[in-house]
Design an enzyme around this catalytic site. Structure first.
Site, PDB file in Angstrom:
ATOM      1  N   HIS A  57       0.819  -1.214   0.000  1.00 42.79           N
ATOM      2  CA  HIS A  57       0.000   0.000   0.000  1.00 42.79           C
ATOM      3  C   HIS A  57       0.855   1.267   0.000  1.00 42.79           C
ATOM      4  O   HIS A  57       0.374   2.340   0.374  1.00 42.79           O
ATOM      5  CB  HIS A  57      -0.909   0.011   1.232  1.00 42.79           C
ATOM      6  CG  HIS A  57      -1.677  -1.248   1.433  1.00 42.79           C
ATOM      7  ND1 HIS A  57      -2.562  -1.733   0.499  1.00 42.79           N
ATOM      8  CD2 HIS A  57      -1.677  -2.145   2.462  1.00 42.79           C
ATOM      9  CE1 HIS A  57      -3.091  -2.864   0.938  1.00 42.79           C
ATOM     10  NE2 HIS A  57      -2.560  -3.144   2.122  1.00 42.79           N
ATOM     11  N   HIS A 219      -6.722  -4.538  -1.072  1.00 41.20           N
ATOM     12  CA  HIS A 219      -5.969  -5.788  -1.174  1.00 41.20           C
ATOM     13  C   HIS A 219      -6.313  -6.503  -2.472  1.00 41.20           C
ATOM     14  O   HIS A 219      -6.223  -7.731  -2.548  1.00 41.20           O
ATOM     15  CB  HIS A 219      -6.279  -6.697   0.015  1.00 41.20           C
ATOM     16  CG  HIS A 219      -5.930  -6.099   1.328  1.00 41.20           C
ATOM     17  ND1 HIS A 219      -6.834  -5.429   2.107  1.00 41.20           N
ATOM     18  CD2 HIS A 219      -4.750  -6.047   1.995  1.00 41.20           C
ATOM     19  CE1 HIS A 219      -6.227  -4.995   3.208  1.00 41.20           C
ATOM     20  NE2 HIS A 219      -4.972  -5.346   3.154  1.00 41.20           N
TER      21      HIS A 219
END
Length: 333
Positions: A57, A219
């Site tokens: 991320h 995700h």
């Protein structure tokens, strides 16, 4: 799969080595277990902020370690929660005697492992508080969560709570401010193309050339629906309709508008979307007082964006504007 890697199993470790080497003035990398602290920490008498989660991320969370934001980041494997021993050692390393706040994105593994680490830290005599960010309006529950996911709002919580800690607020006050941001922030994302996790080598979902996914997670989770691709104004309206209705945001509200790239979308498209969002919000009478545009919480190379809206008050504005010096966010220092 085409990626700039050596070995799928060492991507995170090699990336952390690179980040620490590139930013040695800001970051200290610890091993066995792995975590990252600010190079000038711990700061005596200051509440320390610790966050973390699966890698993939970036720049979240390592990119926000530094003055005015986080004291430590705890990176797990790709899209995998860090372990309690990592979190515990990071917590102990940055404690300056005023307590530690854990900022946790609402994913089941993150929540459980941070809870366990906090219990272990308390058993060793540390003062630890926790907040859980759950700003994603796309889904009530998901494969990864009980309740809403924590997404773009996490960046804003870390910045504003970090500024409160930097000005000398105590642990209870910093925790209360973080909770207040969580209560006033909402997000939703979309994708044109999925990401590919290095160790799997396959896209997390597929879309036809004329399709888009609405309500994706960070995700690589697919969204709540697949739609035909639409112009930017329509995409922005879909996302903001859901965000605004949820809190709700109403006419004359003061807001921070955050348009976030998911890793594979160029800035020209993000700023185009930001322009669409400004027009949309103006039409609702909602004032945009502060802005953030760019790749701040990504899902590897996923192509798409999320939009986050935070309802502002005078204190939030003061703390948002406060100096910060991290790898990914810097102003005033």
């Amino acid at each position: 799969m085409k990626k700039i890697i050596n070995d799928p199993s060492t991507v995170v470790d090699e990336a952390l080595d690179g980040a620490a080497a590139a930013h040695a003035d800001l970051l200290t990398l610890h091993r066995n277990p792995t975590f990252v602290t600010r190079a000038d920490g711990p700061i005596a008498g200051k509440v320390a902020l610790v966050s973390g989660g699966g890698s993939g991320h970036e720049p979240l969370h390592v990119g926000y370690v530094g003055a005015g934001m986080l004291d430590a980041a705890v990176p797990g494997a790709m899209f995998t929660s860090p372990t309690p021993d990592q979190i515990l050692d990071a917590t102990k390393a940055v404690d300056g005697g005023a307590g530690v706040l854990h900022i946790v994105k609402n994913y089941t593994g993150d929540v459980l492992n941070f809870e366990m680490a906090a219990e272990l830290a308390a058993a060793e005599g540390l003062s630890v508080a926790s907040v859980v960010v759950d700003d994603d309006v796309a889904v009530k529950d998901s494969t990864w969560t009980a309740g809403r996911r924590g997404v773009g709002g996490t960046v804003l919580v870390e910045k504003i709570a970090g500024a409160a800690a930097a000005r000398g607020d105590d642990l209870a006050s910093v925790t209360a401010i973080a909770q207040r941001v969580i209560a006033q922030v909402r997000s939703m994302g979309m994708a044109l193309r999925a990401c590919t996790v290095p160790h799997s080598g396959e896209p997390s979902f597929t879309l036809a050339e004329d399709e888009m996914e609405i309500g994706i997670g960070i995700h690589g989770e697919p969204g709540r629906e697949t739609r035909k691709l639409a112009p930017a104004d329509e995409i922005v309206a879909i996302l903001l309709d859901a965000v605004i209705a949820d809190l709700p945001f109403v006419s004359a509200d003061r807001t921070l508008l955050f348009v976030n790239g998911m890793g594979g979308t160029p800035e020209v498209e993000l700023y185009l979307a930001y322009n669409s969002a400004r027009k949309y919000l103006a039409g609702k009478g909602i004032e945009v007082e502060r802005s953030l545009v760019g790749n701040y919480i990504t899902a590897l190379e996923m192509q798409g964006m999320s939009i986050t809206l935070l309802k502002l008050d005078d204190e939030f504005v003061e703390l948002w504007d406060a100096p910060v010096h991290t790898v990914a966010l810097r102003r005033g220092l």
